[in-house]
Design a protein around this motif. Structure first.
Motif, PDB file in Angstrom:
ATOM      1  N   SER A   1       0.899  -1.303   0.007  1.00 17.14           N
ATOM      2  CA  SER A   1       0.004   0.083  -0.112  1.00 17.14           C
ATOM      3  C   SER A   1       0.774   1.108   0.073  1.00 17.14           C
ATOM      4  O   SER A   1       0.197   2.358  -0.334  1.00 17.14           O
ATOM      5  N   LEU A   2       1.901   1.250   0.399  1.00 16.62           N
ATOM      6  CA  LEU A   2       3.000   2.345   0.124  1.00 16.62           C
ATOM      7  C   LEU A   2       3.331   2.835  -1.043  1.00 16.62           C
ATOM      8  O   LEU A   2       3.788   3.612  -1.490  1.00 16.62           O
ATOM      9  N   THR A   3       3.197   1.622  -1.967  1.00 18.57           N
ATOM     10  CA  THR A   3       3.273   2.141  -3.289  1.00 18.57           C
ATOM     11  C   THR A   3       1.916   2.320  -4.026  1.00 18.57           C
ATOM     12  O   THR A   3       1.752   3.146  -5.027  1.00 18.57           O
TER      13      THR A   3
ATOM     14  N   MET B   1      -0.158   6.109  -6.860  1.00 22.08           N
ATOM     15  CA  MET B   1       0.977   6.550  -7.284  1.00 22.08           C
ATOM     16  C   MET B   1       1.536   6.063  -8.232  1.00 22.08           C
ATOM     17  O   MET B   1       2.116   6.962  -9.105  1.00 22.08           O
ATOM     18  N   PRO B   2       1.260   4.875  -8.846  1.00 20.28           N
ATOM     19  CA  PRO B   2       1.867   4.213 -10.135  1.00 20.28           C
ATOM     20  C   PRO B   2       1.164   5.105 -11.368  1.00 20.28           C
ATOM     21  O   PRO B   2       1.960   5.432 -12.154  1.00 20.28           O
ATOM     22  N   GLN B   3       0.008   5.387 -11.177  1.00 23.84           N
ATOM     23  CA  GLN B   3      -0.499   6.206 -12.328  1.00 23.84           C
ATOM     24  C   GLN B   3       0.098   7.600 -12.306  1.00 23.84           C
ATOM     25  O   GLN B   3       0.245   8.170 -13.504  1.00 23.84           O
TER      26      GLN B   3
ATOM     27  N   GLY C   1       3.015  13.431  -0.303  1.00 21.09           N
ATOM     28  CA  GLY C   1       3.858  12.447  -0.233  1.00 21.09           C
ATOM     29  C   GLY C   1       4.177  11.663  -1.440  1.00 21.09           C
ATOM     30  O   GLY C   1       5.101  11.278  -2.062  1.00 21.09           O
ATOM     31  N   SER C   2       3.012  11.120  -2.010  1.00 17.87           N
ATOM     32  CA  SER C   2       3.190  10.169  -3.173  1.00 17.87           C
ATOM     33  C   SER C   2       3.553  10.905  -4.313  1.00 17.87           C
ATOM     34  O   SER C   2       4.177  10.343  -5.105  1.00 17.87           O
TER      35      SER C   2
ATOM     36  N   ALA D   1       6.890   9.730  -6.623  1.00 19.60           N
ATOM     37  CA  ALA D   1       6.948   9.751  -7.709  1.00 19.60           C
ATOM     38  C   ALA D   1       8.182  10.549  -8.482  1.00 19.60           C
ATOM     39  O   ALA D   1       8.532  10.302  -9.582  1.00 19.60           O
ATOM     40  N   ASN D   2       8.008  11.862  -8.037  1.00 17.04           N
ATOM     41  CA  ASN D   2       9.060  12.668  -8.614  1.00 17.04           C
ATOM     42  C   ASN D   2      10.422  11.985  -8.515  1.00 17.04           C
ATOM     43  O   ASN D   2      11.412  12.384  -9.393  1.00 17.04           O
ATOM     44  N   ARG D   3      10.786  11.765  -7.234  1.00 20.89           N
ATOM     45  CA  ARG D   3      11.983  11.142  -6.852  1.00 20.89           C
ATOM     46  C   ARG D   3      12.212  10.068  -7.967  1.00 20.89           C
ATOM     47  O   ARG D   3      13.319   9.785  -8.299  1.00 20.89           O
ATOM     48  N   ILE D   4      11.405   9.158  -7.999  1.00 22.37           N
ATOM     49  CA  ILE D   4      11.656   7.894  -8.983  1.00 22.37           C
ATOM     50  C   ILE D   4      11.749   8.543 -10.199  1.00 22.37           C
ATOM     51  O   ILE D   4      12.492   7.939 -10.927  1.00 22.37           O
ATOM     52  N   THR D   5      11.166   9.464 -10.663  1.00 24.71           N
ATOM     53  CA  THR D   5      11.212   9.872 -12.002  1.00 24.71           C
ATOM     54  C   THR D   5      12.547  10.538 -12.305  1.00 24.71           C
ATOM     55  O   THR D   5      13.354  10.259 -13.250  1.00 24.71           O
ATOM     56  N   ASP D   6      13.171  11.279 -11.233  1.00 30.13           N
ATOM     57  CA  ASP D   6      14.573  11.678 -11.418  1.00 30.13           C
ATOM     58  C   ASP D   6      15.403  10.548 -11.661  1.00 30.13           C
ATOM     59  O   ASP D   6      16.635  10.748 -12.572  1.00 30.13           O
TER      60      ASP D   6
END
Length: 185
Positions: free
Chosen positions: A5-7, A12-14, A166-167, A171-176
């Motif tokens: 659920s943290l994902t 957040m995936p969308q 937070g989500s 998502a922005n950190r993952i994108t970077d």
């Protein structure tokens, strides 16, 4: 993306899919440990293998149970290594999304017998250890949350899950990191 659920919180995936402009397939189960996702004997593990077998995945973004990196780093290391091996066996690059600790005042902190600051340090260290052993990039959200001016804005009311803000930050950190990885190919 594989995680719990943290994902999946706040879709957040969308959100990540929209930011990246790429397809994001999420296989999640609330409360799941990462070990389930690489285990072919679990229903969740079977779903992951079926998805990976279909091909075409550049990355597998993995996330483990909310406190495992802090409370059982050895199990976390094993889980990250197993999922990384599975991803690589399907020509996908693994990436670890390390979650943050619980917010100050969260009742679960008392159950774990630690402060929010201690949990944050342990989450960061456990995530880094797992990433180093498995040779995978780490998105260390524990360190990000620790440096955030108003960390309470990142959390939902339960002090564990991310808020919408937070989500979006995750998502922005993952994108970077994804953009950096793709640019270096």
């Amino acid at each position: 993306m594989v995680g719990n659920s943290l994902t999946s919180a706040n879709n957040m995936p969308q959100t990540l899919e929209s930011i990246l402009g790429a397809e994001v397939v999420a296989i999640t189960r609330g409360g799941a440990r990462l070990a389930e996702f690489s285990n072919e004997k679990t229903r969740t593990g079977q779903r992951v293998r079926e998805a990976l077998s279909s091909g075409g995945f550049d990355l597998v973004i993995m996330q483990d149970m909310s406190h495992l990196a802090a409370t059982n780093p050895e199990a976390h290391v094993r889980s990250v290594a197993a999922m990384s091996k599975l991803a690589r066996s399907h020509d996908a690059s693994p990436l670890l999304y390390g979650t943050w600790g619980y917010l100050v005042g969260c009742p679960r902190l008392e159950k774990l017998g630690m402060t929010a600051e201690k949990m944050c340090k342990l989450m960061s260290a456990g995530g880094q250890q797992a990433a180093d052993v498995a040779c995978v990039p780490l998105i260390d959200m524990a360190s990000v949350a620790a440096r955030y001016e108003k960390p309470e804005d990142l959390y939902a009311a339960d002090g564990i899950h991310p808020s919408k803000a937070g989500s979006l930050l995750i998502a922005n950190r993952i994108t970077d990191l994804v953009e950096d990885l793709l640019a270096s190919r």
